[in-house]
Design an enzyme around this catalytic site. Sequence first.
Site, PDB file in Angstrom:
ATOM      1  N   GLU A   1       5.379  55.941  12.609  1.00 29.75           N
ATOM      2  CA  GLU A   1       5.553  56.391  11.222  1.00 29.75           C
ATOM      3  C   GLU A   1       4.201  56.508  10.509  1.00 29.75           C
ATOM      4  O   GLU A   1       3.977  57.441   9.731  1.00 29.75           O
ATOM      5  CB  GLU A   1       6.489  55.447  10.468  1.00 29.75           C
ATOM      6  CG  GLU A   1       7.895  55.340  11.044  1.00 29.75           C
ATOM      7  CD  GLU A   1       8.602  56.673  11.227  1.00 29.75           C
ATOM      8  OE1 GLU A   1       8.227  57.661  10.549  1.00 29.75           O
ATOM      9  OE2 GLU A   1       9.517  56.752  12.058  1.00 29.75           O
TER      10      GLU A   1
ATOM     11  N   ASP B   1       4.370  60.128  18.181  1.00 30.35           N
ATOM     12  CA  ASP B   1       4.617  59.247  19.331  1.00 30.35           C
ATOM     13  C   ASP B   1       3.312  58.872  20.013  1.00 30.35           C
ATOM     14  O   ASP B   1       3.089  57.710  20.384  1.00 30.35           O
ATOM     15  CB  ASP B   1       5.529  59.941  20.347  1.00 30.35           C
ATOM     16  CG  ASP B   1       7.007  59.758  20.039  1.00 30.35           C
ATOM     17  OD1 ASP B   1       7.343  58.930  19.176  1.00 30.35           O
ATOM     18  OD2 ASP B   1       7.826  60.455  20.672  1.00 30.35           O
TER      19      ASP B   1
END
Length: 649
Positions: A498, A561
């Site tokens: 995030e 990611d």
Amino acid sequence: MLSEEKGWDEMADKTKLRNDFYDAVNGEWLETAEIPADHSSTGGFMDLVDDVDEKLMSDFADMKSGKLVNKDPLMTEFLKFYELAADFKKRDQDGTAPLKPYIDKVEAVSSFEELSAQFKDWFVEGFPTPFDIGVQPDLKSQGKIKLNVLWAEGGNLILPDKTYYDKDNQAGPQLLAVFTQMTEKLLTMVGNSKEDAKKMVADAKQFDASMAPFKKNSEEMSDVANLYNPIDFDEFIKQLGEFKIGDAITEVLGEKPKQVIVTEPKFFENFTKIVNKDTFPAFKNWVIVNVVRHLATYLGEDFRQTAGIYQRTLSGQKTAMKQEKSAFYLARRIFSQVVGDYYGKKYFGEKAKQDVHDMVVAMTGVYKQKLQNNTWLSKATREKAVVKLNAMDIHVGYPDKMEDVFKKLHTTTAAEGGSLLENVQAFSKVFAEDELSKFNQPVDKEKWEMSADTVNAYYSPEGNLICFPAAILQAPFYSLEQTPSQNYGGIGAVMAHEISHAFDPNGALFDENGSLNNWWTDDDMKEFKKRSQAMIDEFDGLPYAGGKVNGKLVVTENVADDGGLSCALGAAKLTGNPDLEEFFVNWATVWRSKATKERKQLLLSIDVHAPDKLRANVQVKNFDEFYETFNVQPGDGMYLPPEKRVQIW
């Protein structure tokens, strides 16, 4: 839970692991896991969702019986509505009566002039229109105080994405056939003849098809910068042609807006080709079809079952949810923050909230070090990146305050003459009016976009904030029973994922205040785009579920990611005694899933995330530590030559 499962070395030999890491870690689970009939998938995320559902439904049943005492008036309203939603005997007895006024309202409109005259009520009551307007943050507001402005987007299509309308997409006609059969049946159930139903659905599909050429597809909609297209308000109203609704919009907003932010300019530039006096009959039938199919789900059981056929076909779900659970999902969706607040405080608590907040702060510290030590950014851009990171807000567990709008929700019970559909529509109106009231007001940075009982997390570029709802803060993502290495491979990677969204191809365009404002040097942005393209290339065209991955569609999540795994790996190493086997194995564990073929194909077309197996397998190939930990060598399925490994953050 991970603590109850076998380690990778007990599940698979190293040869399997070096050739297909995801299957080696999750093989035993994949062989035995079954997708429940009322699900389209099962696995890491869905297991937690089911667990949260079970806890909450059990608690609410105890509240109804008096076994658990409830003193929260907001929860009382939720329980009243939940009870109404679950009263299928009354829903069956009510028949089509609750829906009839809404159909009659559409039937009574004979021209665009009449519709325009009543547009205010039409809009706040949620009637379908061939465009969506709403109040959202201005992405180019400068400074810390951001204002909410008017946004507009093209209308929703029947099929899940514009690409389904392509001539060579075989899924489109198949889905439309299911939609046709379902909707014709619904229309006859509310009193139309078979002939009329066929004509109405044919008109609705024709009108829908006329919108499709001017809509953006999912890949295009994932490019945030290209969604910001300001247009003068008067010019926007002019583009709407027969929809003469400038005064109505001014009335609902309380003032006339100067401009509208349009996400799909091509759609509105061609709007009068779609909507004109000649297309009014088809448009009207399109509205009736959408009113019936969306509101029928709030009627009796036959309607609920029938109205869900298309969505179940789309996802591969074999059966509808059981009545009680469907009632729970409906009530929870409307009273989202009320239910989330209860879940967060009971099952997470203030101590865990502070502990996890500290974890996020520590992770941002690791991320800061990575930015400061970055070798491909100039000093000027590195410093700006650190400024943005330092300004990032952190939301953990559940909100500190309840949004006022939930205090306005009052259920009209069956004893008071209320029906489920009437309550749903009344609540929708409350939410619509609340959103409109925020026009030209400062953006509330404390607002949560997810409730605490949601198994997910997010980064908001316009708020420059990260949010971790309580429900995701469980094993296998996070547990005191797991080792630090396991937790870093789970929740640590999620947290850093995030954070990394602040520096993905979309998030990187926003400054520390959440405004679209370039803070990069030209050379650094060029290098960033080059590296992002490498990530696109790494995933683009990978075979999956009978199709191929669209690298551009999934690039932002893949960059996040990559950054998340890199940062979490760095944090795990700082523990002093890291077990990188556990780290990588838990990374693969959290992504385990089994889904229907239909769901896989749908997500491949519209989801900005890469398929779970590829998230687990492809990303680890980019890290030298993975090769060292598992002795992966050239010729192994998990081997990627060093020059092809993608590293951005």
